[in-house]
Enzyme design. Structure first.
Site, PDB file in Angstrom:
ATOM      1  N   CYS A 131       0.818  -1.224   0.000  1.00 38.22           N
ATOM      2  CA  CYS A 131       0.000   0.000   0.000  1.00 38.22           C
ATOM      3  C   CYS A 131       0.848   1.268   0.000  1.00 38.22           C
ATOM      4  CB  CYS A 131      -0.957  -0.001   1.183  1.00 38.22           C
ATOM      5  SG  CYS A 131      -1.971  -1.483   1.269  1.00 38.22           S
TER       6      CYS A 131
ATOM      7  N   HIS B 268      -3.625   7.038   2.569  1.00 37.58           N
ATOM      8  CA  HIS B 268      -3.968   5.706   2.062  1.00 37.58           C
ATOM      9  C   HIS B 268      -5.375   5.358   2.565  1.00 37.58           C
ATOM     10  CE1 HIS B 268      -4.108   1.578   1.146  1.00 37.58           C
ATOM     11  NE2 HIS B 268      -3.754   1.132   2.333  1.00 37.58           N
TER      12      HIS B 268
ATOM     13  N   ASN C  47     -10.112  -0.533  -0.061  1.00 35.30           N
ATOM     14  CA  ASN C  47      -8.656  -0.372  -0.026  1.00 35.30           C
ATOM     15  C   ASN C  47      -8.081  -0.908  -1.337  1.00 35.30           C
ATOM     16  OD1 ASN C  47      -5.920  -0.608   0.382  1.00 35.30           O
ATOM     17  ND2 ASN C  47      -6.079  -1.588   2.395  1.00 35.30           N
TER      18      ASN C  47
HETATM   19  O1  UT7 Z   1      -3.696  -1.487   3.881  1.00 33.91           O
HETATM   20  C1  UT7 Z   1      -3.263  -2.498   4.723  1.00 33.91           C
HETATM   21  C2  UT7 Z   1      -4.245  -3.665   4.698  1.00 33.91           C
HETATM   22  N1  UT7 Z   1      -5.376  -3.383   5.538  1.00 33.91           N
HETATM   23  C3  UT7 Z   1      -5.473  -3.899   6.755  1.00 33.91           C
HETATM   24  O2  UT7 Z   1      -4.573  -4.568   7.162  1.00 33.91           O
HETATM   25  C4  UT7 Z   1      -6.710  -3.615   7.588  1.00 33.91           C
HETATM   26  C5  UT7 Z   1      -6.422  -2.907   8.879  1.00 33.91           C
HETATM   27  N2  UT7 Z   1      -7.382  -3.337   9.909  1.00 33.91           N
HETATM   28  C6  UT7 Z   1      -8.677  -2.957   9.878  1.00 33.91           C
HETATM   29  O3  UT7 Z   1      -9.114  -2.194   9.017  1.00 33.91           O
HETATM   30  C7  UT7 Z   1      -9.579  -3.504  10.958  1.00 33.91           C
HETATM   31  O4  UT7 Z   1      -8.785  -4.119  11.958  1.00 33.91           O
HETATM   32  C8  UT7 Z   1     -10.620  -4.551  10.417  1.00 33.91           C
HETATM   33  C9  UT7 Z   1     -11.667  -3.822   9.580  1.00 33.91           C
HETATM   34  C10 UT7 Z   1      -9.915  -5.588   9.567  1.00 33.91           C
HETATM   35  C11 UT7 Z   1     -11.313  -5.220  11.581  1.00 33.91           C
HETATM   36  O5  UT7 Z   1     -11.933  -4.233  12.408  1.00 33.91           O
HETATM   37  P1  UT7 Z   1     -11.737  -4.307  13.987  1.00 33.91           P
HETATM   38  O6  UT7 Z   1     -12.592  -3.273  14.563  1.00 33.91           O
HETATM   39  O7  UT7 Z   1     -10.264  -4.246  14.257  1.00 33.91           O
HETATM   40  O8  UT7 Z   1     -12.338  -5.725  14.344  1.00 33.91           O
HETATM   41  P2  UT7 Z   1     -11.621  -6.927  15.075  1.00 33.91           P
HETATM   42  O9  UT7 Z   1     -10.584  -7.552  14.196  1.00 33.91           O
HETATM   43  O10 UT7 Z   1     -11.214  -6.483  16.443  1.00 33.91           O
HETATM   44  O11 UT7 Z   1     -12.848  -7.947  15.194  1.00 33.91           O
HETATM   45  C12 UT7 Z   1     -14.008  -7.666  15.984  1.00 33.91           C
HETATM   46  C13 UT7 Z   1     -15.009  -8.763  15.709  1.00 33.91           C
HETATM   47  C14 UT7 Z   1     -14.402 -10.162  15.750  1.00 33.91           C
HETATM   48  O12 UT7 Z   1     -15.363 -11.021  16.339  1.00 33.91           O
HETATM   49  P3  UT7 Z   1     -15.181 -11.483  17.872  1.00 33.91           P
HETATM   50  O13 UT7 Z   1     -13.855 -12.181  17.913  1.00 33.91           O
HETATM   51  O14 UT7 Z   1     -15.217 -10.222  18.674  1.00 33.91           O
HETATM   52  O15 UT7 Z   1     -16.367 -12.366  18.050  1.00 33.91           O
HETATM   53  C15 UT7 Z   1     -14.248 -10.522  14.301  1.00 33.91           C
HETATM   54  O16 UT7 Z   1     -14.300 -11.908  14.080  1.00 33.91           O
HETATM   55  O17 UT7 Z   1     -15.550  -8.598  14.379  1.00 33.91           O
HETATM   56  C16 UT7 Z   1     -15.444  -9.847  13.688  1.00 33.91           C
HETATM   57  N3  UT7 Z   1     -15.311  -9.581  12.260  1.00 33.91           N
HETATM   58  C17 UT7 Z   1     -16.380  -9.417  11.450  1.00 33.91           C
HETATM   59  N4  UT7 Z   1     -17.700  -9.440  11.688  1.00 33.91           N
HETATM   60  C18 UT7 Z   1     -18.532  -9.234  10.655  1.00 33.91           C
HETATM   61  C19 UT7 Z   1     -14.189  -9.459  11.529  1.00 33.91           C
HETATM   62  N5  UT7 Z   1     -14.497  -9.220  10.244  1.00 33.91           N
HETATM   63  C20 UT7 Z   1     -15.852  -9.194  10.177  1.00 33.91           C
HETATM   64  C21 UT7 Z   1     -16.766  -8.994   9.123  1.00 33.91           C
HETATM   65  N6  UT7 Z   1     -18.094  -9.010   9.401  1.00 33.91           N
HETATM   66  N7  UT7 Z   1     -16.366  -8.763   7.845  1.00 33.91           N
END
Ligand code: UT7
Length: 329
Positions: free
Chosen positions: A116, A256, A286
């Site tokens: 990225c 980004h 993204n």
């Molecule tokens: O450009 C570089 C590449 N981009 C990245 O690496 C992304 C950077 N990270 C992010 O944008 C965020 O961390 C995410 C959007 C990927 C995730 O958001 P978050 O607020 O950090 O969520 P989390 O990973 O803490 O997950 C919270 C919950 C989890 O469930 P439990 O364990 O609390 O039951 C996940 O399994 O949300 C769940 N979850 C989803 N639920 C519904 C993760 N993805 C999804 C989804 N739909 N698509």
């Protein structure tokens, strides 16, 4: 003493594929929903390439627009750099395919792999070539067809990415008289190499039927780790770029397009108001190396780049890497 050659952005261009993929598409195949995706990422839809449409095809459209806006012909190009992690082939470079199709007979061509951060990295590289007198006209492209590398069984990563391309033509500022690049920065922290990666397909683990069955040829993301890193680095890059300049001079931050919440947290640190931040993640998700140049070009088209004001480009990504640029538009 030889004169320092200042470098300007002579023209920009961009392209996104026609196929719109909304969040409802993922509701059908994953345990996710539109509300979660919008709230946690800011993404409403993204674009995917059509069957038979390639990364290099997107590069060409964006490149031709940038060349036209710059008033530069393909024959005048000395260098073409494509930033991508999803080129048409592992080998040769996508830049060579672009060079052929443009008919840029006098240009060297290679790809840059900084995920990225790729476009901003390539911009700094092009700037250095011109500043050192090694090139006069450089075409820099950021392009991705990441839809071809999505694991549609992983809700944590599949919903994040989209396809597209953005381009810029760089020239000595004395020639184009536009958008002077004042400084650039680059950084890396290889400790975080496994937070965003594609496990197989490289020489360490060449693709086999088994690696494909295990979906190791597709993108894996450790979202939480990247989130923490991203807020910190994006904020730091913005601070570094603005260091020595008055915030009153700031026209626009072009970050980004990773996650609306990451962008908000990074700019909040510097008390930068929302109207000075370019965001289009809602439309495209993204697009990795393509995200900054698409956003830059759209900002320019929307009249959001004011003459004489400062524009900050700030990116980070797999590696882990980060890159920034300060431009006086
Ligand atoms: O450009 C570089 C590449 N981009 C990245 O690496 C992304 C950077 N990270 C992010 O944008 C965020 O961390 C995410 C959007 C990927 C995730 O958001 P978050 O607020 O950090 O969520 P989390 O990973 O803490 O997950 C919270 C919950 C989890 O469930 P439990 O364990 O609390 O039951 C996940 O399994 O949300 C769940 N979850 C989803 N639920 C519904 C993760 N993805 C999804 C989804 N739909 N698509």
């Amino acid at each position: 003493m030889s004169e320092i050659i200042k470098v300007g952005v002579a023209g920009t261009g961009s392209y996104v594929p026609e196929r719109v993929v909304d969040n409802a598409f993922f509701e059908g195949i994953l345990d996710t929903n539109d509300e979660w995706i919008r709230q946690r990422t800011g993404i409403a839809e993204r674009r995917f390439v059509a069957d038979g449409q390639e990364n290099s095809d997107m590069c060409l459209v964006a490149a031709r627009e940038a060349l036209e806006n710059a008033g530069v012909s393909p024959e005048e190009l000395d260098l073409i750099v494509v930033a991508t992690i999803s080129g048409d082939y592992q080998m040769p470079s996508t830049a060579c395919l672009v060079q052929k199709e443009l008919g840029a007979a006098n240009a060297g061509a290679f790809d840059v792999q900084a995920a990225c951060s790729g476009f901003v990295t390539a911009l700094g590289l092009g700037e250095a070539y011109i500043r050192s007198g090694r090139a006069k006209n450089v075409l820099v492209i950021g392009a991705e067809a990441l839809s071809r590398f999505l694991n549609l069984e992983d809700r944590g990563s599949a919903i994040l990415f989209g396809d597209g391309a953005g381009a810029a033509v760089l020239q000595p500022h004395s020639v184009c008289g536009k958008a002077e690049i004042l400084k650039t920065t680059l950084g890396a922290d290889g400790e975080g190499w496994s937070h965003i990666w594609i496990p197989s397909g490289g020489s360490k683990r060449p693709a086999t039927a088994n690696t494909v069955a295990e979906r190791e040829h597709l993108i894996r993301v450790n979202g939480r780790e990247v989130y923490r890193f991203a807020v910190h680095r994006m904020g730091e890059v913005i601070g570094q770029m603005m260091d020595g300049y008055d915030q009153q001079e700031l026209g626009l931050i072009v970050p980004h397009q990773v996650n609306q919440r990451i962008i908000d947290a990074a700019v909040e640190r510097h008390e930068i108001p929302g109207d000075k931040v370019m965001v289009n993640i809602d439309k495209y998700g993204n697009t990795s190396a393509a995200s900054v140049p698409i956003a830059l070009h759209e900002a320019q088209q929307a009249g959001r780049l004011e003459d004489g004001k400062l524009v900050v480009l700030a990116a980070f990504g797999a590696g882990l890497t980060w890159a920034g640029a300060l431009i006086r538009w």
